[in-house]
Design a protein around this motif. Structure first.
Motif, PDB file in Angstrom:
ATOM      1  N   SER A  62       2.325  -2.500 -11.112  1.00 30.22           N
ATOM      2  CA  SER A  62       1.639  -2.356 -10.760  1.00 30.22           C
ATOM      3  C   SER A  62       0.342  -2.396  -9.510  1.00 30.22           C
ATOM      4  O   SER A  62       0.272  -2.636  -8.604  1.00 30.22           O
ATOM      5  CB  SER A  62       0.336  -1.815 -11.908  1.00 30.22           C
ATOM      6  N   GLU A  63      -0.161  -3.901 -10.036  1.00 28.79           N
ATOM      7  CA  GLU A  63      -0.618  -5.126  -8.927  1.00 28.79           C
ATOM      8  C   GLU A  63       0.161  -5.701  -7.705  1.00 28.79           C
ATOM      9  O   GLU A  63      -0.299  -5.523  -6.643  1.00 28.79           O
ATOM     10  CB  GLU A  63      -0.759  -6.329  -9.835  1.00 28.79           C
ATOM     11  N   MET A  64       1.196  -5.560  -7.786  1.00 26.15           N
ATOM     12  CA  MET A  64       2.289  -5.721  -6.454  1.00 26.15           C
ATOM     13  C   MET A  64       2.438  -5.208  -5.581  1.00 26.15           C
ATOM     14  O   MET A  64       2.288  -5.373  -4.508  1.00 26.15           O
ATOM     15  CB  MET A  64       3.679  -6.781  -6.952  1.00 26.15           C
ATOM     16  N   MET A  65       2.687  -3.503  -6.227  1.00 28.70           N
ATOM     17  CA  MET A  65       3.346  -2.521  -5.860  1.00 28.70           C
ATOM     18  C   MET A  65       2.012  -2.259  -4.920  1.00 28.70           C
ATOM     19  O   MET A  65       2.093  -2.046  -3.529  1.00 28.70           O
ATOM     20  CB  MET A  65       3.597  -1.730  -6.592  1.00 28.70           C
ATOM     21  N   ILE A  66       0.494  -2.580  -5.637  1.00 28.36           N
ATOM     22  CA  ILE A  66      -0.664  -2.205  -4.690  1.00 28.36           C
ATOM     23  C   ILE A  66      -0.496  -3.125  -3.516  1.00 28.36           C
ATOM     24  O   ILE A  66      -0.740  -2.222  -2.363  1.00 28.36           O
ATOM     25  CB  ILE A  66      -1.667  -1.679  -5.754  1.00 28.36           C
ATOM     26  N   MET A  67      -0.468  -3.873  -3.472  1.00 29.10           N
ATOM     27  CA  MET A  67      -0.458  -5.026  -2.535  1.00 29.10           C
ATOM     28  C   MET A  67       0.176  -5.073  -1.814  1.00 29.10           C
ATOM     29  O   MET A  67       0.768  -4.958  -0.214  1.00 29.10           O
ATOM     30  CB  MET A  67      -0.663  -6.466  -3.029  1.00 29.10           C
ATOM     31  N   HIS A  68       1.257  -4.185  -2.497  1.00 25.15           N
ATOM     32  CA  HIS A  68       2.607  -4.150  -1.131  1.00 25.15           C
ATOM     33  C   HIS A  68       2.261  -3.272  -0.261  1.00 25.15           C
ATOM     34  O   HIS A  68       3.067  -3.182   1.016  1.00 25.15           O
ATOM     35  CB  HIS A  68       4.377  -4.072  -2.398  1.00 25.15           C
ATOM     36  N   HIS A  69       2.202  -2.008  -1.348  1.00 16.36           N
ATOM     37  CA  HIS A  69       1.304  -0.983  -0.340  1.00 16.36           C
ATOM     38  C   HIS A  69       1.303  -1.444   1.059  1.00 16.36           C
ATOM     39  O   HIS A  69       0.630  -0.753   1.842  1.00 16.36           O
ATOM     40  CB  HIS A  69       1.591   0.729  -1.178  1.00 16.36           C
ATOM     41  N   GLU A  70      -0.503  -2.242   0.882  1.00 12.80           N
ATOM     42  CA  GLU A  70      -0.883  -2.027   0.853  1.00 12.80           C
ATOM     43  C   GLU A  70      -1.041  -3.260   2.271  1.00 12.80           C
ATOM     44  O   GLU A  70      -1.696  -2.600   3.921  1.00 12.80           O
ATOM     45  CB  GLU A  70      -2.189  -3.141   0.839  1.00 12.80           C
ATOM     46  N   GLY A  71      -0.003  -3.451   2.243  1.00  5.76           N
ATOM     47  CA  GLY A  71       0.897  -3.973   3.927  1.00  5.76           C
ATOM     48  C   GLY A  71       1.226  -3.513   4.648  1.00  5.76           C
ATOM     49  O   GLY A  71       0.982  -3.494   5.359  1.00  5.76           O
ATOM     50  N   ALA A  72       1.780  -2.360   3.965  1.00  3.18           N
ATOM     51  CA  ALA A  72       2.994  -1.519   4.422  1.00  3.18           C
ATOM     52  C   ALA A  72       1.657  -0.319   4.676  1.00  3.18           C
ATOM     53  O   ALA A  72       2.086   0.274   6.745  1.00  3.18           O
ATOM     54  CB  ALA A  72       3.689  -0.065   3.938  1.00  3.18           C
ATOM     55  N   LEU A  73       0.024  -0.218   5.033  1.00  3.45           N
ATOM     56  CA  LEU A  73      -0.317   0.702   5.964  1.00  3.45           C
ATOM     57  C   LEU A  73      -1.275  -0.197   6.510  1.00  3.45           C
ATOM     58  O   LEU A  73      -1.290   0.537   7.699  1.00  3.45           O
ATOM     59  CB  LEU A  73      -2.142   0.544   4.410  1.00  3.45           C
TER      60      LEU A  73
END
Length: 204
Positions: A62-73
Motif C-alpha cells: 500500500s505504501e509503496m504503490m501510493i508513492m509509485h502513483h504519486e510519481g506517475a502524477l
C-alpha cells in the motif's frame, strides 16, 4: 605544435562532456540529470528506497504503490502542463484521474492496517524489483522532448507497477488490495501497449 594540438583536443573533450545534449545516429540525447521526467522517476525511486519496510505485504504494498502513483502524477502533471501532443496529454489526464482515485483508496485501506504478517520473501521481491527498475532507468534513451520522454519513462514506470502488483499477488492476503493489484496489471498492460504504439508513430 604538438602542445597546441593537445590543448585543442583537451578543450574539445571538455566542451563535449560539459554539453547537456549529444547527438548519436541522428538522435539528440539529454543527460538524465538534466531531464524533468527522469528527475520525477528518480525522486519516486529514492522515496521508495528510503521507506522503512515492515515486511508486511499489505502495509508495504500500500505504501509503496501510493508513492509509485504519486510519481506517475508528477510526471503526468508535467506533461499536461508542457506537452505538445494532444493524444498524449489526454492519456496523462486519464492517468491523473485514475491514479488520484486509487491513491485515495490505498490510503483508506492503509489506515485500517496493522503490521501482522511478516514476509521476508515479499520484501526481497520488492527490493529486487526496485533494483531492476533503477538499472533499466539508467539505460533509457532520453531526448529532452517532453512527450517522447514521458511516453518512454511511463512505460518503464508501468512495468515496475506491474511487477510490484504481481509480487503482492504472490504474497498478499487482503482481498481489496488483490483487486487493486489485478486492476493495476490489467490497466497498465493496456496502457503500455498504447504508449508503445504512440512511440512507434511519434518518436523523434
Amino acid at each position: 605544435m604538438k602542445r597546441t594540438i593537445l590543448a585543442i583536443a583537451i578543450i574539445s573533450m571538455t566542451l563535449g562532456f560539459a554539453s547537456c545534449k549529444k547527438e548519436t545516429n541522428g538522435i539528440i540525447l539529454q543527460a538524465h540529470d538534466d531531464n524533468r521526467m527522469m528527475d520525477s522517476m528518480h525522486v519516486m525511486m529514492d522515496r521508495m528506497e528510503a521507506m522503512t519496510m515492515t515486511m508486511d505485504p499489505e502495509v508495504d504494498f500500500s505504501e509503496m504503490m501510493i508513492m509509485h502513483h504519486e510519481g506517475a502524477l508528477n510526471m503526468s502533471q508535467a506533461l499536461v502542463s508542457a506537452g505538445k501532443n494532444d493524444s498524449l496529454r489526454r492519456f496523462a489526464q486519464k492517468v491523473i484521474a485514475d491514479q488520484t482515485s486509487e491513491i485515495a483508496v490505498l490510503k483508506s485501506i492503509l489506515a485500517s492496517l496493522t503490521v501482522d504478517n511478516m514476509d521476508m520473501d515479499f520484501m526481497q521481491e520488492q527490493m529486487d524489483n526496485m533494483e531492476k527498475t533503477n538499472k533499466q532507468s539508467d539505460v533509457q534513451i532520453i531526448t529532452g522532448d517532453i512527450d517522447n520522454d514521458y511516453a518512454t519513462l511511463m512505460v518503464l514506470h508501468h512495468q515496475a507497477a506491474i511487477q510490484d502488483a504481481s509480487a503482492y499477488l504472490h504474497h498478499g492476503n487482503n482481498n481489496q488490495l488483490k483487486t487493486i493489484a489485478n486492476n493495476i496489471i490489467t490497466a497498465q498492460n493496456k496502457e503500455i501497449i498504447e504508449l508503445s504504439n504512440w512511440l512507434k508513430a511519434n518518436m523523434r
